[in-house]
Design a protein around this motif. Sequence first.
Motif, mmCIF file in Angstrom:
data_model
loop_
_atom_site.group_PDB
_atom_site.id
_atom_site.type_symbol
_atom_site.label_atom_id
_atom_site.label_comp_id
_atom_site.label_asym_id
_atom_site.label_seq_id
_atom_site.Cartn_x
_atom_site.Cartn_y
_atom_site.Cartn_z
ATOM 1 N N VAL A 1 0.865 -1.306 -0.182
ATOM 2 C CA VAL A 1 -0.328 0.209 -0.127
ATOM 3 C C VAL A 1 0.715 1.119 0.075
ATOM 4 O O VAL A 1 0.718 1.877 -0.969
ATOM 5 C CB VAL A 1 -0.806 -0.367 1.114
ATOM 6 C CG1 VAL A 1 -1.885 1.347 1.520
ATOM 7 C CG2 VAL A 1 -2.093 -1.577 1.508
ATOM 8 N N GLU A 2 1.796 1.499 0.665
ATOM 9 C CA GLU A 2 3.128 2.381 1.032
ATOM 10 C C GLU A 2 3.963 2.959 -0.902
ATOM 11 O O GLU A 2 3.547 3.734 -0.918
ATOM 12 C CB GLU A 2 4.044 2.040 2.369
ATOM 13 C CG GLU A 2 3.127 2.153 3.489
ATOM 14 C CD GLU A 2 2.872 1.463 4.198
ATOM 15 O OE1 GLU A 2 1.638 0.836 4.766
ATOM 16 O OE2 GLU A 2 2.692 -0.525 3.224
ATOM 17 N N LEU A 3 4.248 2.039 -1.317
ATOM 18 C CA LEU A 3 4.234 1.654 -2.623
ATOM 19 C C LEU A 3 3.676 2.647 -3.267
ATOM 20 O O LEU A 3 4.550 3.114 -4.275
ATOM 21 C CB LEU A 3 5.632 -0.154 -2.383
ATOM 22 C CG LEU A 3 6.848 -0.551 -1.665
ATOM 23 C CD1 LEU A 3 6.823 -1.590 -1.920
ATOM 24 C CD2 LEU A 3 7.667 0.484 -2.196
ATOM 25 N N GLU A 4 2.800 1.418 -3.126
ATOM 26 C CA GLU A 4 1.673 2.736 -4.617
ATOM 27 C C GLU A 4 1.465 3.344 -4.188
ATOM 28 O O GLU A 4 1.387 4.427 -4.926
ATOM 29 C CB GLU A 4 0.332 1.501 -4.359
ATOM 30 C CG GLU A 4 -0.582 1.951 -5.104
ATOM 31 C CD GLU A 4 -1.755 0.766 -5.028
ATOM 32 O OE1 GLU A 4 -2.403 1.440 -6.386
ATOM 33 O OE2 GLU A 4 -1.850 -0.220 -4.559
ATOM 34 N N ARG A 5 0.932 4.067 -3.106
ATOM 35 C CA ARG A 5 0.560 5.697 -2.559
ATOM 36 C C ARG A 5 1.648 6.217 -2.687
ATOM 37 O O ARG A 5 2.246 7.648 -3.074
ATOM 38 C CB ARG A 5 0.521 5.879 -0.967
ATOM 39 C CG ARG A 5 -0.090 7.277 -0.472
ATOM 40 C CD ARG A 5 -0.132 7.076 1.178
ATOM 41 N NE ARG A 5 -1.119 5.942 1.436
ATOM 42 C CZ ARG A 5 -1.296 5.344 2.495
ATOM 43 N NH1 ARG A 5 -0.268 5.219 3.071
ATOM 44 N NH2 ARG A 5 -2.191 4.638 2.455
#
Length: 430
Positions: A255-259
């Motif tokens: 989720v953090e990498l996508e954000r």
Amino acid sequence: MKITIAEVSKHVEEEVTMGVWLANKRSSGKIAFLQLRDGTGFIQGVVVKNDVEENVFQKAKSLSQETSLFITGVVQQDNRSKFGYELLVKNIEVIAEAKDYPITPKEHGTEFLMDHRHLWLRSRKQHAVMKIRNEIIRATYEFFNEKGFVKVDPPILTGSAPEGTSELFHTKYFDEDAYLSQSGQLYMEAAAMALGKVFSFGPTFRAEKSKTRRHLIEFWMIEPEMAFYSFKDSLEIQEQYVAYIVQSVLQNCPVELERLGRDISKLEKIKAPFPRITYDEAIQFLHKNGFDDIEWGDDFGAPHETAIAESHDKPIFITHYPTKIKPFYMEPDPNRPEVVLCADLIAPEGYGEIIGGSERIHDYELLKSRLEDHHLSMDAYKWYLELRKYGSVPHSGFGLGLERTVAWISGVEHVRETIPFPRLLNRLYP
């Protein structure tokens, strides 16, 4: 039932209460959409006018950014959101209202955001970077614990310097001179002679007047030292470790990498082994690619490292640097004493050196002569020299700079975003 946002998947269709802050909001007639955060994550709260008491709906519409709340509602699956869940709000209790929050959804300049770093940390991007930093730290402990390393904490105040005192912060230690540590390495060597394989994780300081996107005045390092390990053994541990933390971030922070908009296809390629070239080969490569200014015996700058890294899609080791440009403690190549058994690991995509390591000199007389050549105090280094006097063994180690590694893995441009409160050349606030 009071839960965190990270726990909502376990409570679908249940009524829960969460302590949150309002990150943002919007409303369209009879529905208010609240963007909520609690430190563990972000979730949308939906307030439907016809489903709540009038005062609750009006409260939702009047909430200001970063107001703290206890919010109660029913967790629902939401396939439209990347998070996968939303909260159908039933009640809102204001804890503390925030008025005139300075960081708004509009664009702000870097200096403004740095002046408000204590608040900027709350943003989605900064939250993602800090979560990735935390995952790298967690994976670091896991990796070295599984490999049988012992965590040791070297001192931060030291009476000597591993690489000379020109870039150290000086202080008075009562009536003696002391310095803020630029590396725990020398102490970790002592620990390795007692415990075999050790690692440290702590702050280090460089009084280096640099303004590049790769430099901080205060940063954190992971520094393993290994008794009975050759230079080659150390390289293998380094590439295993880096591959391990990258894969851990891919697995645990999607989720953090996508954000952050990170291209994970580049990270998916980071698996051991890594390519290796010698310093000599690096010089030849640079000459062939238009860097006529670099000569044998020069250290590499950011443009040189970037050019070398761009020729590979994995981190690359540059080995066997000239003895004269490396610290006094590095073991010379027995077949070629003008170079040392060392390597820098250069990250892809222009992020530069993330690891420096070497085999350490284990011969008493050679180390003593090196100390003399570098005009270092024999009294200050007496204890370090004694490690070679009482049961010396070949040993190797390295140091990984956490913030550069976080910057590379998360894909952010500048290391100032990879540490909660960066210390830069002209910044000691907040």
